[in-house]
Design an enzyme around this catalytic site. Structure first.
Site, PDB file in Angstrom:
ATOM      1  CG  ASP A  29      -2.080   0.963   1.066  1.00 27.61           C
ATOM      2  OD1 ASP A  29      -3.227   0.494   0.931  1.00 27.61           O
ATOM      3  OD2 ASP A  29      -1.842   2.190   1.080  1.00 27.61           O
ATOM      4  CG  ASN A  83     -11.741  -0.579   3.896  1.00 30.40           C
ATOM      5  OD1 ASN A  83     -11.978  -1.031   5.009  1.00 30.40           O
ATOM      6  ND2 ASN A  83     -10.589  -0.013   3.587  1.00 30.40           N
ATOM      7  CD  GLN A  90     -14.838  -0.194  -2.453  1.00 31.36           C
ATOM      8  OE1 GLN A  90     -16.023  -0.269  -2.124  1.00 31.36           O
ATOM      9  NE2 GLN A  90     -14.315  -0.919  -3.428  1.00 31.36           N
ATOM     10  CB  VAL A  92      -9.312   1.857  -5.101  1.00 32.27           C
ATOM     11  CG1 VAL A  92      -9.070   1.291  -6.493  1.00 32.27           C
ATOM     12  CG2 VAL A  92      -8.258   2.912  -4.768  1.00 32.27           C
ATOM     13  CG  HIS A  96      -8.746  -3.341  -2.673  1.00 31.22           C
ATOM     14  ND1 HIS A  96      -9.723  -2.591  -3.275  1.00 31.22           N
ATOM     15  CD2 HIS A  96      -8.352  -2.650  -1.583  1.00 31.22           C
ATOM     16  CE1 HIS A  96      -9.910  -1.466  -2.585  1.00 31.22           C
ATOM     17  NE2 HIS A  96      -9.090  -1.482  -1.543  1.00 31.22           N
ATOM     18  CG  HIS A  98      -6.655  -2.798   2.962  1.00 33.80           C
ATOM     19  ND1 HIS A  98      -5.899  -1.702   2.623  1.00 33.80           N
ATOM     20  CD2 HIS A  98      -7.881  -2.590   2.439  1.00 33.80           C
ATOM     21  CE1 HIS A  98      -6.658  -0.851   1.929  1.00 33.80           C
ATOM     22  NE2 HIS A  98      -7.859  -1.366   1.801  1.00 33.80           N
TER      23      HIS A  98
HETATM   24  P1  AMP Z   1      -9.665   1.273   0.011  1.00 37.06           P
HETATM   25  O1  AMP Z   1      -9.718   2.585   0.737  1.00 37.06           O
HETATM   26  O2  AMP Z   1     -10.092   0.089   0.827  1.00 37.06           O
HETATM   27  O3  AMP Z   1     -10.367   1.357  -1.322  1.00 37.06           O
HETATM   28  O4  AMP Z   1      -8.144   1.000  -0.260  1.00 37.06           O
HETATM   29  C1  AMP Z   1      -7.443   1.608  -1.293  1.00 37.06           C
HETATM   30  C2  AMP Z   1      -5.994   1.578  -0.894  1.00 37.06           C
HETATM   31  O5  AMP Z   1      -5.213   1.785  -2.054  1.00 37.06           O
HETATM   32  C3  AMP Z   1      -5.601   2.681   0.103  1.00 37.06           C
HETATM   33  O6  AMP Z   1      -5.120   2.089   1.299  1.00 37.06           O
HETATM   34  C4  AMP Z   1      -4.523   3.471  -0.642  1.00 37.06           C
HETATM   35  O7  AMP Z   1      -3.483   3.901   0.202  1.00 37.06           O
HETATM   36  C5  AMP Z   1      -4.047   2.456  -1.664  1.00 37.06           C
HETATM   37  N1  AMP Z   1      -3.460   3.023  -2.862  1.00 37.06           N
HETATM   38  C6  AMP Z   1      -3.927   4.077  -3.593  1.00 37.06           C
HETATM   39  N2  AMP Z   1      -3.128   4.302  -4.652  1.00 37.06           N
HETATM   40  C7  AMP Z   1      -2.130   3.369  -4.587  1.00 37.06           C
HETATM   41  C8  AMP Z   1      -0.975   3.092  -5.382  1.00 37.06           C
HETATM   42  N3  AMP Z   1      -0.680   3.810  -6.490  1.00 37.06           N
HETATM   43  N4  AMP Z   1      -0.164   2.080  -5.015  1.00 37.06           N
HETATM   44  C9  AMP Z   1      -0.444   1.356  -3.902  1.00 37.06           C
HETATM   45  N5  AMP Z   1      -1.523   1.562  -3.108  1.00 37.06           N
HETATM   46  C10 AMP Z   1      -2.345   2.559  -3.439  1.00 37.06           C
END
Ligand code: AMP
Length: 110
Positions: A29, A83, A90, A92, A96, A98
């Site tokens: 992450d 999430n 969430q 993204v 996925h 974590h």
């Molecule tokens: P969520 O909030 O559960 O959708 O998790 C998305 C995660 O993606 C967050 O913890 C971000 O820090 C992570 N994230 C966003 N952009 C990137 C990236 N370019 N490389 C790695 N992790 C990322």
């Protein structure tokens, strides 16, 4: 348009990939919340847990988490989090999980 995680999976955006198989790709992450914080994303672009299909790559997330935890030496334990939606935090819209470890993870989450 491809999601951020699909662009990482396709190597269009750099990431520290620690594991991949035919179903999932896992990478560190960018904003880690624990010494070990790894995102396990499905190759399929399912938006989230709420849209989970009956069949597909999501089934491989648990197996990948176990293998990565062993690989990362998380002998003391770890947490796997998904999430879902705005209230779930969430950001993204690409399914996925974590994997968090390397310290005691508090409960309840914030
Ligand atoms: P969520 O909030 O559960 O959708 O998790 C998305 C995660 O993606 C967050 O913890 C971000 O820090 C992570 N994230 C966003 N952009 C990137 C990236 N370019 N490389 C790695 N992790 C990322």
């Amino acid at each position: 348009m491809a999601t951020l995680f699909t662009r990482i999976i396709q190597r269009e955006i750099p990431a520290d990939i620690v594991y991949e198989d035919e179903h999932v790709v896992a990478f560190r992450d960018i904003n880690p919340q624990a010494p070990v914080h790894i995102v396990i994303a499905t190759r399929e672009e399912t938006p989230g847990l709420a849209q989970l299909p009956d069949q597909g790559d999501h089934r491989a997330i648990l197996n990948a988490a176990r293998l990565i935890a062993e690989q990362q030496g998380l002998k003391g334990g770890y947490r796997l989090v998904i999430n879902q939606g705005e209230d779930g935090g969430q950001t993204v819209p690409h399914l996925h999980a974590h994997l968090l470890g390397g310290r005691a993870i508090g409960w309840p989450p914030g």
